[in-house]
Design a protein around this motif. Structure first.
Motif, mmCIF file in Angstrom:
data_model
loop_
_atom_site.group_PDB
_atom_site.id
_atom_site.type_symbol
_atom_site.label_atom_id
_atom_site.label_comp_id
_atom_site.label_asym_id
_atom_site.label_seq_id
_atom_site.Cartn_x
_atom_site.Cartn_y
_atom_site.Cartn_z
ATOM 1 N N THR A 270 8.515 -9.490 -7.227
ATOM 2 C CA THR A 270 8.090 -8.345 -7.590
ATOM 3 C C THR A 270 6.465 -8.205 -7.076
ATOM 4 N N ARG A 271 5.627 -9.097 -7.328
ATOM 5 C CA ARG A 271 4.315 -9.292 -7.049
ATOM 6 C C ARG A 271 4.038 -8.970 -5.467
ATOM 7 N N ARG B 277 5.036 -5.454 -4.618
ATOM 8 C CA ARG B 277 3.982 -4.302 -4.911
ATOM 9 C C ARG B 277 2.725 -4.287 -4.366
ATOM 10 N N HIS B 278 2.491 -5.589 -3.727
ATOM 11 C CA HIS B 278 1.336 -5.907 -2.649
ATOM 12 C C HIS B 278 1.525 -5.075 -1.334
ATOM 13 N N GLY C 132 1.799 -1.369 -2.099
ATOM 14 C CA GLY C 132 0.625 -0.842 -2.792
ATOM 15 C C GLY C 132 1.199 0.198 -3.702
ATOM 16 N N CYS C 133 2.111 -0.075 -4.556
ATOM 17 C CA CYS C 133 2.452 0.842 -5.452
ATOM 18 C C CYS C 133 2.612 0.198 -6.835
ATOM 19 N N SER C 134 2.827 1.176 -7.814
ATOM 20 C CA SER C 134 2.646 0.682 -9.176
ATOM 21 C C SER C 134 3.945 0.095 -9.791
ATOM 22 N N PRO C 135 3.963 -0.442 -10.901
ATOM 23 C CA PRO C 135 5.158 -0.815 -11.512
ATOM 24 C C PRO C 135 6.239 0.074 -11.680
ATOM 25 N N GLY C 136 5.774 1.258 -12.084
ATOM 26 C CA GLY C 136 6.642 2.219 -12.439
ATOM 27 C C GLY C 136 7.234 3.128 -11.058
ATOM 28 N N LYS C 137 6.455 3.067 -9.903
ATOM 29 C CA LYS C 137 7.072 3.413 -8.795
ATOM 30 C C LYS C 137 7.952 2.566 -8.243
ATOM 31 N N LYS D 267 9.879 0.767 -9.935
ATOM 32 C CA LYS D 267 11.142 0.759 -10.885
ATOM 33 C C LYS D 267 12.011 1.964 -10.483
#
Length: 53
Positions: free
Chosen positions: A6-7, A10-11, A14-19, A21
């Protein structure tokens, strides 16, 4: 073959946890749970990087 965690995803995106998901529930990134860790399909992540999301 294991994918990205996950980390890492996201890196890279460049997205948020919600995006992230939203991308998963929308079927744009396939996931696999091994033990307590979620792995994201490398090919799907690479495709999103090249095409944008």
């Amino acid at each position: 073959m294991r994918g990205f965690r996950t980390r890492e995803v996201r890196h890279l995106l460049g997205c948020s946890p919600g995006k992230l998901k939203s991308l998963c529930t929308g079927g744009r990134i396939r996931t696999k749970r091994i033990g307590g860790t979620i792995y994201y399909n490398k090919d799907d992540v690479k495709r999103l990087l090249t095409s944008g999301f």
